[in-house]
Design a protein around this motif. Structure first.
Motif, PDB file in Angstrom:
ATOM      1  N   TRP A   2       0.822  -1.213   0.000  1.00 48.51           N
ATOM      2  CA  TRP A   2       0.000   0.000   0.000  1.00 48.51           C
ATOM      3  C   TRP A   2       0.851   1.255   0.000  1.00 48.51           C
ATOM      4  O   TRP A   2       0.499   2.244  -0.626  1.00 48.51           O
ATOM      5  CB  TRP A   2      -0.982  -0.021   1.177  1.00 48.51           C
ATOM      6  CG  TRP A   2      -2.096  -0.984   0.903  1.00 48.51           C
ATOM      7  CD1 TRP A   2      -2.220  -2.249   1.384  1.00 48.51           C
ATOM      8  CD2 TRP A   2      -3.202  -0.796   0.006  1.00 48.51           C
ATOM      9  NE1 TRP A   2      -3.335  -2.861   0.860  1.00 48.51           N
ATOM     10  CE2 TRP A   2      -3.962  -1.978   0.020  1.00 48.51           C
ATOM     11  CE3 TRP A   2      -3.625   0.264  -0.792  1.00 48.51           C
ATOM     12  CZ2 TRP A   2      -5.115  -2.133  -0.742  1.00 48.51           C
ATOM     13  CZ3 TRP A   2      -4.772   0.121  -1.556  1.00 48.51           C
ATOM     14  CH2 TRP A   2      -5.508  -1.072  -1.521  1.00 48.51           C
TER      15      TRP A   2
ATOM     16  N   LEU B   2       1.953   1.662  -3.537  1.00 42.77           N
ATOM     17  CA  LEU B   2       0.880   2.138  -4.399  1.00 42.77           C
ATOM     18  C   LEU B   2       0.653   3.633  -4.243  1.00 42.77           C
ATOM     19  O   LEU B   2       0.353   4.337  -5.203  1.00 42.77           O
ATOM     20  CB  LEU B   2      -0.415   1.388  -4.066  1.00 42.77           C
ATOM     21  CG  LEU B   2      -0.531  -0.028  -4.629  1.00 42.77           C
ATOM     22  CD1 LEU B   2      -1.709  -0.748  -4.012  1.00 42.77           C
ATOM     23  CD2 LEU B   2      -0.696   0.019  -6.140  1.00 42.77           C
TER      24      LEU B   2
ATOM     25  N   THR C 100      -6.951   9.159  -2.353  1.00 41.76           N
ATOM     26  CA  THR C 100      -7.838   8.558  -3.361  1.00 41.76           C
ATOM     27  C   THR C 100      -8.956   7.796  -2.656  1.00 41.76           C
ATOM     28  O   THR C 100      -8.705   7.160  -1.624  1.00 41.76           O
ATOM     29  CB  THR C 100      -7.054   7.632  -4.338  1.00 41.76           C
ATOM     30  OG1 THR C 100      -7.958   7.083  -5.270  1.00 41.76           O
ATOM     31  CG2 THR C 100      -6.289   6.550  -3.652  1.00 41.76           C
ATOM     32  N   ALA C 101     -10.153   7.894  -3.214  1.00 41.67           N
ATOM     33  CA  ALA C 101     -11.352   7.283  -2.621  1.00 41.67           C
ATOM     34  C   ALA C 101     -11.540   7.724  -1.168  1.00 41.67           C
ATOM     35  O   ALA C 101     -12.055   6.969  -0.346  1.00 41.67           O
ATOM     36  CB  ALA C 101     -11.287   5.767  -2.719  1.00 41.67           C
TER      37      ALA C 101
ATOM     38  N   PHE D 145     -15.259 -16.784   0.287  1.00 46.35           N
ATOM     39  CA  PHE D 145     -14.714 -15.798  -0.641  1.00 46.35           C
ATOM     40  C   PHE D 145     -15.538 -14.510  -0.588  1.00 46.35           C
ATOM     41  O   PHE D 145     -14.994 -13.392  -0.535  1.00 46.35           O
ATOM     42  CB  PHE D 145     -14.715 -16.368  -2.057  1.00 46.35           C
ATOM     43  CG  PHE D 145     -14.460 -15.333  -3.093  1.00 46.35           C
ATOM     44  CD1 PHE D 145     -13.174 -14.856  -3.277  1.00 46.35           C
ATOM     45  CD2 PHE D 145     -15.484 -14.804  -3.851  1.00 46.35           C
ATOM     46  CE1 PHE D 145     -12.921 -13.871  -4.214  1.00 46.35           C
ATOM     47  CE2 PHE D 145     -15.238 -13.824  -4.786  1.00 46.35           C
ATOM     48  CZ  PHE D 145     -13.955 -13.360  -4.971  1.00 46.35           C
TER      49      PHE D 145
ATOM     50  N   TYR E 162      -9.680  -7.986   1.100  1.00 44.58           N
ATOM     51  CA  TYR E 162      -8.762  -7.888  -0.040  1.00 44.58           C
ATOM     52  C   TYR E 162      -8.344  -6.437  -0.292  1.00 44.58           C
ATOM     53  O   TYR E 162      -7.189  -6.158  -0.567  1.00 44.58           O
ATOM     54  CB  TYR E 162      -9.395  -8.479  -1.302  1.00 44.58           C
ATOM     55  CG  TYR E 162      -9.668  -9.959  -1.213  1.00 44.58           C
ATOM     56  CD1 TYR E 162      -8.739 -10.826  -0.652  1.00 44.58           C
ATOM     57  CD2 TYR E 162     -10.849 -10.502  -1.695  1.00 44.58           C
ATOM     58  CE1 TYR E 162      -8.984 -12.190  -0.575  1.00 44.58           C
ATOM     59  CE2 TYR E 162     -11.102 -11.865  -1.623  1.00 44.58           C
ATOM     60  CZ  TYR E 162     -10.167 -12.702  -1.061  1.00 44.58           C
ATOM     61  OH  TYR E 162     -10.408 -14.056  -0.983  1.00 44.58           O
ATOM     62  N   ALA E 163      -9.298  -5.539  -0.241  1.00 43.95           N
ATOM     63  CA  ALA E 163      -9.022  -4.106  -0.426  1.00 43.95           C
ATOM     64  C   ALA E 163     -10.197  -3.346   0.188  1.00 43.95           C
ATOM     65  O   ALA E 163     -11.332  -3.847   0.174  1.00 43.95           O
ATOM     66  CB  ALA E 163      -8.907  -3.773  -1.909  1.00 43.95           C
TER      67      ALA E 163
ATOM     68  N   TRP F  32     -14.012   1.146  -0.249  1.00 47.29           N
ATOM     69  CA  TRP F  32     -14.071   2.513  -0.793  1.00 47.29           C
ATOM     70  C   TRP F  32     -13.409   2.602  -2.164  1.00 47.29           C
ATOM     71  O   TRP F  32     -13.693   3.506  -2.933  1.00 47.29           O
ATOM     72  CB  TRP F  32     -13.382   3.490   0.176  1.00 47.29           C
ATOM     73  CG  TRP F  32     -13.928   3.386   1.550  1.00 47.29           C
ATOM     74  CD1 TRP F  32     -13.331   2.840   2.646  1.00 47.29           C
ATOM     75  CD2 TRP F  32     -15.224   3.820   1.994  1.00 47.29           C
ATOM     76  NE1 TRP F  32     -14.164   2.896   3.742  1.00 47.29           N
ATOM     77  CE2 TRP F  32     -15.335   3.494   3.367  1.00 47.29           C
ATOM     78  CE3 TRP F  32     -16.319   4.435   1.370  1.00 47.29           C
ATOM     79  CZ2 TRP F  32     -16.459   3.775   4.119  1.00 47.29           C
ATOM     80  CZ3 TRP F  32     -17.443   4.722   2.122  1.00 47.29           C
ATOM     81  CH2 TRP F  32     -17.504   4.385   3.478  1.00 47.29           C
ATOM     82  N   PHE F  33     -12.491   1.691  -2.460  1.00 41.73           N
ATOM     83  CA  PHE F  33     -11.806   1.731  -3.750  1.00 41.73           C
ATOM     84  C   PHE F  33     -12.646   1.139  -4.875  1.00 41.73           C
ATOM     85  O   PHE F  33     -12.333   1.307  -6.040  1.00 41.73           O
ATOM     86  CB  PHE F  33     -10.484   0.943  -3.685  1.00 41.73           C
ATOM     87  CG  PHE F  33      -9.435   1.617  -2.850  1.00 41.73           C
ATOM     88  CD1 PHE F  33      -8.930   2.848  -3.218  1.00 41.73           C
ATOM     89  CD2 PHE F  33      -8.938   1.017  -1.708  1.00 41.73           C
ATOM     90  CE1 PHE F  33      -7.959   3.472  -2.457  1.00 41.73           C
ATOM     91  CE2 PHE F  33      -7.978   1.628  -0.943  1.00 41.73           C
ATOM     92  CZ  PHE F  33      -7.480   2.861  -1.313  1.00 41.73           C
ATOM     93  N   PHE F  34     -13.693   0.435  -4.525  1.00 36.71           N
ATOM     94  CA  PHE F  34     -14.491  -0.265  -5.532  1.00 36.71           C
ATOM     95  C   PHE F  34     -15.496   0.693  -6.191  1.00 36.71           C
ATOM     96  O   PHE F  34     -15.793   1.759  -5.639  1.00 36.71           O
ATOM     97  CB  PHE F  34     -15.223  -1.449  -4.880  1.00 36.71           C
ATOM     98  CG  PHE F  34     -14.306  -2.599  -4.531  1.00 36.71           C
ATOM     99  CD1 PHE F  34     -14.128  -3.646  -5.417  1.00 36.71           C
ATOM    100  CD2 PHE F  34     -13.606  -2.628  -3.335  1.00 36.71           C
ATOM    101  CE1 PHE F  34     -13.278  -4.696  -5.109  1.00 36.71           C
ATOM    102  CE2 PHE F  34     -12.747  -3.668  -3.019  1.00 36.71           C
ATOM    103  CZ  PHE F  34     -12.586  -4.702  -3.906  1.00 36.71           C
ATOM    104  N   PRO F  35     -16.050   0.289  -7.346  1.00 32.64           N
ATOM    105  CA  PRO F  35     -17.046   1.157  -8.004  1.00 32.64           C
ATOM    106  C   PRO F  35     -18.284   1.352  -7.134  1.00 32.64           C
ATOM    107  O   PRO F  35     -18.565   0.545  -6.245  1.00 32.64           O
ATOM    108  CB  PRO F  35     -17.396   0.370  -9.281  1.00 32.64           C
ATOM    109  CG  PRO F  35     -16.354  -0.670  -9.435  1.00 32.64           C
ATOM    110  CD  PRO F  35     -15.773  -0.931  -8.094  1.00 32.64           C
TER     111      PRO F  35
END
Lengths: 268, 275
Positions: free
Chosen positions: A43, A46, A53-54, A186, A195-196, A199-202
């Motif tokens: 991270w 990145l 971001t987000a 999963f 996994y992440a 907030w980063f997702f669409p």
């Protein structure tokens, strides 16, 4: 036998198994340390050329990701080696013994899970203390944030308990359910933000996860901790978590009753 | 007088094929489980795509790599993994067989134990894995601006096979350890997690010490990162000599052969739960 003693004996089954297996504990320690270093490095790398971001800056993102790794320790005991998963009991036909004991199966399951979660929590606390001391994880901004986070974490673990229970309960109704369990585990990891951060997702993904219980287990407490959810919105989020606890409690209670009707002792 | 044994015989492979066909049919017995196993393979791999897409849309590239080049790392890694699951993946569950005493039965049958282990069941999830991996590879190649000459395509195929063998080598090492310490299964799950998490990205985004760990202590970088770096022109910026990065597939083959020798040695020293 007094019920408190009985409860204590059931709760300590899995932690005792771990404490008597030093290689497994050493492996858990090494694995946790390496995973924290790798995730923090990823991270930070990145964010090398990016600001916020987000809605998350570098420190918030690293804190979130490392806390997510620590949180996964809470329910990660190796029941499989102890041959005490519901799936194994169904496979070997030994689930019937859960129904022959003086302790009801649902209580035995709950006590074992409680012992596991307390043991896993001890690991997470030690990991957290080391990460804070090393400057990898930020401390909460105020005592109020810390307090709300603790309540939310507790509710999140409670929701997680019911989700894991529901996955195990599936075993009673299907002869082969390895795939269903993997899919649910999963979904839990993806939709809870392991996994992440979500907030980063669409936007459509965040909206979808809002209708499911998974984000209540991890995403909400961690977002409160790093300040991505403001204290003013905390009440509503805690209420949603509590609602999921009630809904899942009622659902799994119903399934326990139905599951009991399907268990057949050897020989009929 | 008996005739000498031919140096190569198709008979064992016919047996392998017949057992595989039977295994496949037995997987079809539970139709919904069969379809869900395909789904789980696909979903697991889609998670890598989702995560990579999220990172690539939120952040300005990764470690100086274009998004198409990063996708190529993910595609090589995923395709290599899918082939590993299909052909050699059962080595993953060895400790379970040891715990249940099944391995003792393998020892008395007239077929190599390693082969019996691989023929234990048909890996239905590999169908899902490979479908998504092939889709991702097509996507990565379509987005790539490289000139895909016959030489480059041949090297790509060799790299995927090398990645498969390297992954098989890593899991075979853990399986060898499991013959003595069944709890080694724990390491197997961790290895899978590490390969899935960090095998699909340019490792130069990590600090040098961490990248060094994932290159020399755990040779994860050789599965997909180095081959993709050589193919996309990043081969001189990987922190290892160019020839070493380019020789990744060879390393995979050598590592696999080495671990098979280790397997033979470990099996000779296997004592079983009853001593």
């Amino acid at each position: 036998m007094p019920s408190a003693l009985r409860a204590w004996r059931a709760a300590r089954v899995t932690p005792l198994g771990e404490l008597h297996t030093p290689p497994r504990m050493t492996a858990a320690l090494v694995r946790l340390a390496v995973q924290v270093v790798l995730v923090a490095s990823l991270w930070r790398g990145l964010y090398a050329a990016t600001g916020t971001t987000a809605g998350l800056d570098r420190e918030q993102a690293v804190t979130y990701a490392v806390l997510a790794v620590l949180a996964t320790r809470v329910r990660e005991l190796d029941q499989y080696s102890g041959r005490d998963t519901v799936l194994q009991h169904m496979h070997f036909g030994t689930i019937v013994y859960w129904y022959l004991r003086p302790l009801p199966p649902q209580r035995y399951y709950a006590l074992r899970a409680l012992g596991e979660q307390i043991y896993g929590f001890a690991w997470a606390i030690v990991g957290y203390a080391v990460c804070v001391a090393a400057g990898v994880v930020q401390q909460p901004k105020s005592a109020a944030v810390a307090g709300v986070f603790m309540v939310s974490l507790l509710l999140g673990q409670w929701v997680l308990y019911y989700i894991m229970l529901a996955i195990d309960q599936l075993c009673f109704f299907t002869l082969r359910n390895g795939a269903a369990m993997l899919i649910l585990i999963f979904a839990q990891n993806l939709l809870s933000g392991v996994y992440a951060p979500l907030w980063f997702f669409p936007d459509w993904f965040i909206t979808l996860s809002g209708f499911l219980p998974f984000q209540a287990t991890l995403s909400v407490p961690l977002s409160l901790y790093v300040g991505r959810i403001e204290l003013s919105d905390a009440g509503a989020q805690l209420a949603i978590q509590a609602a999921w606890v009630v809904v899942l409690a009622l659902l799994t209670r119903l399934v326990w009753r139905r599951a009991a009707r399907r268990v057949i002792s050897q020989g009929g | 007088m008996s005739s000498p044994k031919p140096w190569f015989s198709l008979k064992p492979w016919r047996t392998v094929w017949r057992i595989t066909k039977l295994n496949f049919r037995s997987q079809l017995e539970y139709r919904s489980e069969f379809l869900m196993m395909i789904a789980i393979g696909a979903i697991w791999q889609v998670s890598v795509i989702v995560f990579a897409t999220v990172l690539l849309t939120r952040f300005a590239g990764m470690g100086g790599w274009e998004s198409a080049d990063v996708l190529l790392i993910a595609a090589i890694r995923m395709l290599a993994h899918g082939l590993f699951v299909l052909f050699l993946g059962r080595v993953h569950g060895l400790s379970r067989h040891i715990q249940e005493g099944v391995i003792d039965t393998y020892l008395v049958r007239p077929m190599p134990v390693y082969r019996q282990l691989q023929l234990q069941y048909f890996p239905t999830n590999a169908i899902g894995d490979l479908t998504v991996a092939a889709g991702l590879m097509v996507g990565a190649l379509t987005r790539s601006e490289l000139d895909w000459t016959a030489g480059r395509i041949t090297y790509l195929i060799i790299c995927v096979l090398g990645g498969m063998l390297l992954e098989a080598a890593l899991f075979t090492v853990v399986a060898c350890a499991a013959l003595r310490f069944p709890a080694a299964d724990y390491w197997s799950r961790w290895l899978e997690e590490l390969l899935g998490t960090f095998g699909s990205y340019p490792l130069n985004v990590l600090p040098k010490a961490v990248g060094g760990f994932l290159t020399f202590a755990l040779p994860l970088a050789f599965v997909a990162y180095f081959p993709a770096a050589v193919l996309t022109g990043h081969g001189h910026d990987t922190g290892v000599p160019y020839w070493l990065a380019a020789a990744s597939p060879l390393l995979g083959a050598v590592a696999y052969l080495g671990t098979r020798l280790l397997w033979r040695w470990s099996l000779r020293h296997y004592t079983g739960v009853n001593g």
